[in-house]
Design a protein around this motif. Structure first.
Motif, short mmCIF file in Angstrom:
data_model
loop_
_atom_site.label_atom_id
_atom_site.label_comp_id
_atom_site.label_asym_id
_atom_site.label_seq_id
_atom_site.Cartn_x
_atom_site.Cartn_y
_atom_site.Cartn_z
N UNK A 171 0.84 -1.20 0.00
CA UNK A 171 0.00 0.00 0.00
C UNK A 171 0.88 1.24 0.00
N UNK A 172 0.49 2.23 -0.79
CA UNK A 172 1.19 3.51 -0.81
C UNK A 172 0.28 4.57 -0.21
N UNK A 173 0.82 5.38 0.70
CA UNK A 173 0.03 6.44 1.32
C UNK A 173 0.83 7.73 1.35
N UNK A 174 0.12 8.85 1.37
CA UNK A 174 0.77 10.15 1.55
C UNK A 174 -0.19 11.07 2.28
N UNK A 175 0.36 12.06 2.95
CA UNK A 175 -0.43 13.04 3.68
C UNK A 175 -0.06 14.44 3.19
N UNK A 220 5.13 8.60 -2.40
CA UNK A 220 4.40 8.17 -1.21
C UNK A 220 5.20 7.16 -0.39
N UNK A 221 4.78 6.98 0.86
CA UNK A 221 5.34 5.91 1.68
C UNK A 221 4.78 4.59 1.17
N UNK A 222 5.65 3.63 0.98
CA UNK A 222 5.23 2.32 0.50
C UNK A 222 5.40 1.32 1.63
N UNK A 223 4.28 0.71 2.05
CA UNK A 223 4.32 -0.18 3.20
C UNK A 223 3.71 -1.53 2.84
N UNK A 224 4.05 -2.55 3.64
CA UNK A 224 3.51 -3.89 3.44
C UNK A 224 2.64 -4.25 4.64
N UNK A 225 1.50 -4.86 4.37
CA UNK A 225 0.55 -5.20 5.42
C UNK A 225 0.41 -6.71 5.59
#
Length: 694
Positions: A658-662, A679-684
């Motif tokens: 998932x990529x997220x940004x604020x 964006x920040x790229x994270x794994x869930x």
């Protein structure tokens, strides 16, 4: 008829990447920006009836001269030129990660093949074999795609051969690669000639920066840093480096004149750094210089963010005995282009920029001079199509507006002027010098520099002293100090540290003197950075109420310090401070800490963007708690009290990556963004300590 005079000044600069003892370029950014930006940016000034100014740093010019030759001693280019079947394991270890040094959204994802190889690389688990997951054909495809991704929009559109490679997309040959390199090196060899042509046509003005991009006021007098920040901690012992500063100025102008054949009328000092003494020295050589609005605000003792003061920014200022004009950068407009408009549709962004110029025109009862000054190379990969669509939309509209006239600073030297009695020392970042001095690492670098300078003074009579002093001058450039401390991050920080010290070491070697042991000690301390953070170690079960009720609520979560700059560029205001995130079996949780004093207004909201891979947007308005969302409200919670806390159902996410940004928005303008670009790229999908990357 009243006019708004708009001057664009594009600052062209790269650090000096050549290793002192071997002459090898350790990083390829001069070449890459050469094929992507240095011909691209001036092209608009040939196509459109507009004017602008291009500011060059002499140390960039001499590097570009080296890159006219395909035999340039560049570590990465030499490996790309090799037949992939002859690459050794250690060469592949260096090469493969380098071939992904490109913007994911705009440069990698535009090719099916490049994105496929990226996904395989980024999705592979860290192991000794991670870099050897590609066969020879795949590495060759990576090399060609890397070069195409860094090629400017004009070059790509005008070369039938490059267009054929883009269509081909995979199974490239060594001949394809060689032909592509030949085209690209040919373009670089044309750069100087092209700028001369546009200058002769009167479409652009050329200006200069002192030779190796030093913070000129700090060389003249380190203590001037107290003028803009009284509590700054300076090196315990500092030297006045007056002669060094003047060398950068005089030799820089000579190099500029040698290459372009014209005498520069103006100067953009490195990082917009000025002081009373600096501008006085400039006045003997130039007709104009430019710096940032924060310097003007400090010098006049006013807050230029206040609407009743704002119009004082848009004037020509005359300093000292009236020999030099000073223009001040509109930080807001410049940062919109540098950081905000990349995330808007091109026509929308162009219209927004012109709307803001219209406002300036209306509030001024005189002909305003608006100075938009920013990096001419580092922002465009974060735009679609290298910002071609944005610039085309903007310049087409500017040409048609009667109330706006694009100009160069030289053309504004006879405009009505205002006397400027004092220049408070500062730069275009925060109006002070904290980016280059004040942190223990930055101060240590200055102390190294001073020790070497004292030794060179003792050896003044040596036959090789001038050559040794050249390496000292390289080390006086601003870039090394930029990367020390904890205010900026790059995976290449260790390389910058090494380059800084290698120049000082080489000064001793040229003089056959023993090298002081401290120069072999790295200044940059390895530590956890924002771009490589461990995953959550445990499931978390926070109560989403806008407060952190206890230390244990987020125990095992991942924390990201958002005050670190996530790019090589610097954005103005810092509102977002940290992000804590984690998940349990059903929900993704986040806790966003921010500066509460800066968000308590009616039209201010935080926007959370989620890419999974489709875009979901949640907006939270701080003043009234209003929420706008593309997500069904039974899939998320958001509460703001002391922190902005939220949860989102994991079943929303279509992938485990998932990529997220604020970003914080007020009145349609982005005040702060984290990360600045990607964006920040994270794994869930797991709980462990393996790294995830920005």
């Amino acid at each position: 008829m009243k006019k708004l005079y708009l001057q664009f000044i594009w600052h062209m600069h790269q650090p000096y990447y050549k290793e002192a003892s071997t002459g090898e370029y350790l990083l390829p950014w001069v070449f890459l920006h050469g094929i992507k930006d240095y011909l691209e940016m001036p092209r608009y000034y040939e196509l459109y009836d507009i004017k602008g100014t291009f500011n060059f740093v002499p140390s960039l010019l001499i590097q570009l001269e080296d890159y006219k030759s395909e035999d340039v001693n560049d570590r990465l280019i030499k490996l790309i030129k090799k037949d992939v079947k002859t690459l050794e394991d250690k060469e592949i270890e260096f090469l493969v990660p380098s071939l992904f040094m490109a913007n994911l959204k705009n440069m990698i994802s535009s090719s099916v093949r490049y994105k496929e190889l990226y996904d395989r690389y980024s999705g592979s688990e860290k192991s000794e074999n991670k870099l050897f997951i590609f066969n020879s054909q795949e590495i060759l495809d990576l090399e060609v795609h890397f070069l195409i991704a860094w090629t400017g929009a004009f070059i790509r559109s005008e070369s039938s051969f490059i267009k054929s490679l883009i269509v081909k997309d995979m199974n490239f040959t060594e001949d394809d690669k060689r032909s592509l390199l030949k085209i690209l090196f040919g373009k670089i060899s044309y750069i100087f000639e092209y700028y001369k042509k546009l200058s002769d046509m009167g479409r652009i003005e050329l200006s200069v920066t002192p030779y190796y991009h030093p913070i000129f006021p700090l060389l003249l007098d380190m203590n001037c840093a107290y003028e803009s920040k009284k509590d700054i901690k300076l090196p315990l012992e500092n030297l006045r480096l007056d002669e060094d500063a003047k060398w950068h100025l005089n030799e820089g102008v000579k190099e500029f004149e040698r290459i372009f054949g014209v005498n520069p009328t103006g100067v953009w000092p490195a990082e917009g750094s000025v002081s009373d003494e600096t501008v006085t020295i400039f006045s003997d050589k130039f007709k104009w210089c430019a710096t940032d609005e924060d310097v003007l605000g400090n010098s006049l003792g006013i807050d230029l963010k206040r609407s009743d003061n704002r119009k004082r920014l848009y004037k020509r200022y005359i300093f000292g005995d009236e020999k030099i004009s000073v223009f001040f950068r509109d930080k807001y407009l410049s940062d919109l282009i540098g950081f905000t408009y990349a995330n808007m549709e091109p026509v929308e962004a162009a219209c927004d920029f012109i709307k803001k110029l219209q406002h300036i025109y209306e509030i001024c009862d005189f002909d305003p001079i608006v100075s938009v000054i920013l990096d001419g190379e580092n922002a465009w990969e974060f735009y679609k199509n290298n910002a071609f669509d944005f610039f085309s939309a903007l310049y087409e509209r500017l040409m048609k507006l009667d109330f706006i006239q694009t100009v160069t600073p030289k053309e504004m030297l006879k405009a009505d002027g205002v006397k400027l009695k004092k220049v408070v020392a500062g730069s275009w970042i925060y109006g002070d010098f904290t980016t280059w001095v004040g942190h223990p690492e930055k101060n240590k670098a200055w102390e190294y520099l001073y020790e070497v300078k004292k030794d060179l003074i003792k050896l003044k009579g040596d036959d090789n002293i001038e050559e040794a002093e050249k390496f000292l001058h390289i080390a006086e450039g601003s870039d090394w100090f930029w990367w020390y401390g904890d205010d900026h991050y790059t995976v290449q920080a260790g390389t910058f540290d090494y380059l800084f010290r290698s120049n000082l070491i080489n000064a001793y070697r040229l003089l056959n003197e023993n090298v002081p042991g401290f120069l072999y000690e790295p200044i940059k301390k390895n530590g956890k950075s924002i771009q490589s953070i461990s995953k959550p170690k445990n499931y978390i079960y926070p109560k989403v109420n806008g407060r952190i009720d206890s230390y244990f609520e987020y125990l095992g979560a991942s924390r990201v310090n958002l005050k670190y700059d996530m790019s090589s560029m610097n954005v103005g205001e810092s509102i977002l401070t940290s992000l804590v995130w984690g998940f349990d079996e059903r929900n993704f949780y986040f806790c966003l800490e921010l500066d509460k004093e800066k968000v308590n207004e009616d039209d201010t909201f935080v926007e959370l963007k989620i890419l999974s891979p489709f875009e979901h947007v949640i907006k939270y308005y701080f003043k009234n708690g209003k929420i706008e969302s593309s997500i069904s409200d039974d899939l998320f919670q958001i509460v703001y009290e002391e922190v902005l806390e939220g949860s989102i159902g994991l079943n929303l996410f279509e992938t485990k990556r998932v990529s997220i940004s604020f970003c914080v928005v007020r009145g349609g303008a982005i005040l702060d963004r984290a990360p600045v670009y990607n964006p920040l790229e994270i794994k869930l999908d797991s709980l462990d300590s393996k790294d995830w990357l920005v």
